[in-house]
Design a protein around this motif. Structure first.
Motif, PDB file in Angstrom:
ATOM      1  N   GLU A  70       0.917  -1.350   0.015  1.00 38.58           N
ATOM      2  CA  GLU A  70       0.063   0.158  -0.281  1.00 38.58           C
ATOM      3  C   GLU A  70       0.818   1.250  -0.177  1.00 38.58           C
ATOM      4  N   GLU A  71       1.901   1.205   0.967  1.00 38.58           N
ATOM      5  CA  GLU A  71       2.804   2.334   0.882  1.00 38.58           C
ATOM      6  C   GLU A  71       3.604   2.355  -0.566  1.00 38.58           C
ATOM      7  N   LEU A  72       3.807   1.337  -1.400  1.00 37.52           N
ATOM      8  CA  LEU A  72       4.548   1.334  -2.470  1.00 37.52           C
ATOM      9  C   LEU A  72       3.675   1.800  -3.578  1.00 37.52           C
ATOM     10  N   GLY A  73       2.440   1.919  -3.431  1.00 36.47           N
ATOM     11  CA  GLY A  73       1.386   2.675  -4.370  1.00 36.47           C
ATOM     12  C   GLY A  73       1.088   1.850  -5.444  1.00 36.47           C
ATOM     13  N   THR A  74       1.761   0.300  -5.638  1.00 36.64           N
ATOM     14  CA  THR A  74       1.225  -0.267  -6.726  1.00 36.64           C
ATOM     15  C   THR A  74       1.407  -1.659  -6.583  1.00 36.64           C
ATOM     16  N   LYS A  75       0.656  -2.550  -7.161  1.00 39.64           N
ATOM     17  CA  LYS A  75       0.461  -4.005  -7.081  1.00 39.64           C
ATOM     18  C   LYS A  75       1.177  -4.652  -8.091  1.00 39.64           C
ATOM     19  N   GLU A  76       1.787  -3.879  -8.931  1.00 39.57           N
ATOM     20  CA  GLU A  76       2.543  -4.505 -10.173  1.00 39.57           C
ATOM     21  C   GLU A  76       4.112  -4.359  -9.838  1.00 39.57           C
ATOM     22  N   TYR A  77       4.644  -5.283  -8.932  1.00 33.63           N
ATOM     23  CA  TYR A  77       5.970  -5.349  -8.529  1.00 33.63           C
ATOM     24  C   TYR A  77       6.706  -6.586  -8.831  1.00 33.63           C
ATOM     25  N   LEU A  78       7.984  -6.589  -8.808  1.00 33.65           N
ATOM     26  CA  LEU A  78       8.837  -8.069  -8.797  1.00 33.65           C
ATOM     27  C   LEU A  78       9.921  -7.606  -7.988  1.00 33.65           C
ATOM     28  N   ASN A  79      10.287  -8.712  -7.006  1.00 31.71           N
ATOM     29  CA  ASN A  79      11.295  -8.427  -6.166  1.00 31.71           C
ATOM     30  C   ASN A  79      11.809  -9.904  -5.852  1.00 31.71           C
ATOM     31  N   TRP A  80      12.947 -10.172  -6.548  1.00 33.48           N
ATOM     32  CA  TRP A  80      13.537 -11.484  -6.867  1.00 33.48           C
ATOM     33  C   TRP A  80      14.953 -11.382  -6.102  1.00 33.48           C
ATOM     34  N   ALA A  81      15.417 -12.436  -5.351  1.00 32.69           N
ATOM     35  CA  ALA A  81      16.694 -12.702  -5.224  1.00 32.69           C
ATOM     36  C   ALA A  81      17.243 -13.778  -6.170  1.00 32.69           C
ATOM     37  N   LEU A  82      18.505 -13.334  -6.874  1.00 31.83           N
ATOM     38  CA  LEU A  82      19.177 -14.032  -7.820  1.00 31.83           C
ATOM     39  C   LEU A  82      20.382 -14.681  -7.657  1.00 31.83           C
ATOM     40  N   GLY A  83      20.639 -15.781  -7.951  1.00 31.22           N
ATOM     41  CA  GLY A  83      21.968 -16.436  -7.719  1.00 31.22           C
ATOM     42  C   GLY A  83      22.521 -17.390  -8.494  1.00 31.22           C
ATOM     43  N   SER A  84      23.453 -18.454  -8.240  1.00 32.96           N
ATOM     44  CA  SER A  84      23.754 -19.384  -9.016  1.00 32.96           C
ATOM     45  C   SER A  84      24.451 -20.343  -8.425  1.00 32.96           C
ATOM     46  N   GLN A  85      24.273 -21.845  -8.532  1.00 37.73           N
ATOM     47  CA  GLN A  85      24.777 -22.942  -8.107  1.00 37.73           C
ATOM     48  C   GLN A  85      26.270 -22.823  -8.387  1.00 37.73           C
TER      49      GLN A  85
END
Length: 246
Positions: A70-85
């Motif tokens: 709600e504070e962000l002001g949008t439901k369209e968001y992506l928040n990913w942690a990325l890595g590699s084995q």
């Protein structure tokens, strides 16, 4: 007769240019509100094709609490942690937000959000970054922060804000572009890569790691998610999925 016509033409051009400049400055200062049509995203960010980020892999999908959304002001968001084995390339986080149909002063930028989290800012630079897959050189802001009570590592944040297809790393410039009087519709989307590394890490290596992620992410956003260039003037064509979704 020709000279008089030319004079009138030049006068009109000057007046139009002056009016456009005045409207942009007034909008950026908050004294003028220009309501533009919404441009719904073509494909939700939650359906982003993670394979486009290879060789990086999705490690974790970070869902925000409802009050944060709600504070962000949008439901369209992506928040990913990325890595590699394999341990290469560098682990990082990728965040994307999308806004349209709102009158907004772009409050959610890393330099303020990290400050609220008690981080200490250690660097701030606007840079031009060439993205080979996207085929453009875009403006990116590079920030670095020390975490609270820790001087052994730094978090480097690279972000750019796409406004109707143009890329900017300065919030004031974003506000000016949002007020473009020739655009009838508006969207803006922030793309952010964060990398936590020891303080003695080579800056050139971090820049290259961020460039790789931004290049792949923005290429896919342009291909599958963001409105097509040109829709900001007149909106999407009647038969487009975005028009139907809207």
């Amino acid at each position: 007769m020709m000279r008089r016509s030319n004079f009138h033409f030049v006068t009109c051009v000057v007046l139009l240019g002056g009016c456009a400049a005045f409207m942009q400055v007034a909008q950026s200062r908050g004294s003028l509100k220009i309501i533009k049509g919404a441009l719904p995203i073509r494909k939700p960010l939650k359906d982003f094709d993670r394979t486009k980020l290879a060789p990086l892999e999705l490690v974790n999908v970070i869902k925000l609490p409802q009050e944060t959304v709600e504070e962000l002001g949008t439901k369209e968001y992506l928040n990913w942690a990325l890595g590699s084995q394999k341990g290469n390339p560098r682990a990082c986080s990728l965040s994307v937000t999308y806004y349209t149909g709102v009158v907004d002063q772009v409050p959610h930028v890393p330099e303020e959000c990290f400050f609220q989290g008690a981080f200490t800012q250690a660097g701030d630079e606007i840079m031009n970054m060439t993205l080979p897959t996207v085929g453009e050189t875009i403006q990116v802001r590079r920030l670095s922060f020390y975490p609270p009570r820790d001087l052994s590592s730094r978090t480097f944040v690279y972000y750019t804000i796409c406004v109707n297809g143009g890329f900017y790393g300065q919030r004031d410039r974003v506000r000016i572009e949002m007020s473009n009087p020739f655009d009838t519709h508006l969207y803006y989307s922030k793309v952010e890569v964060a990398i936590k590394e020891p303080v003695d890490s080579r800056l050139e290596d971090l820049d290259e790691a961020a460039r790789s992620v931004l290049d792949r992410a923005i290429a896919e956003l342009k291909l599958s998610h963001w409105p097509a260039r040109g829709w900001e003037r007149g909106g999407p064509p009647a038969a487009s999925p975005a028009k139907a979704a809207g």
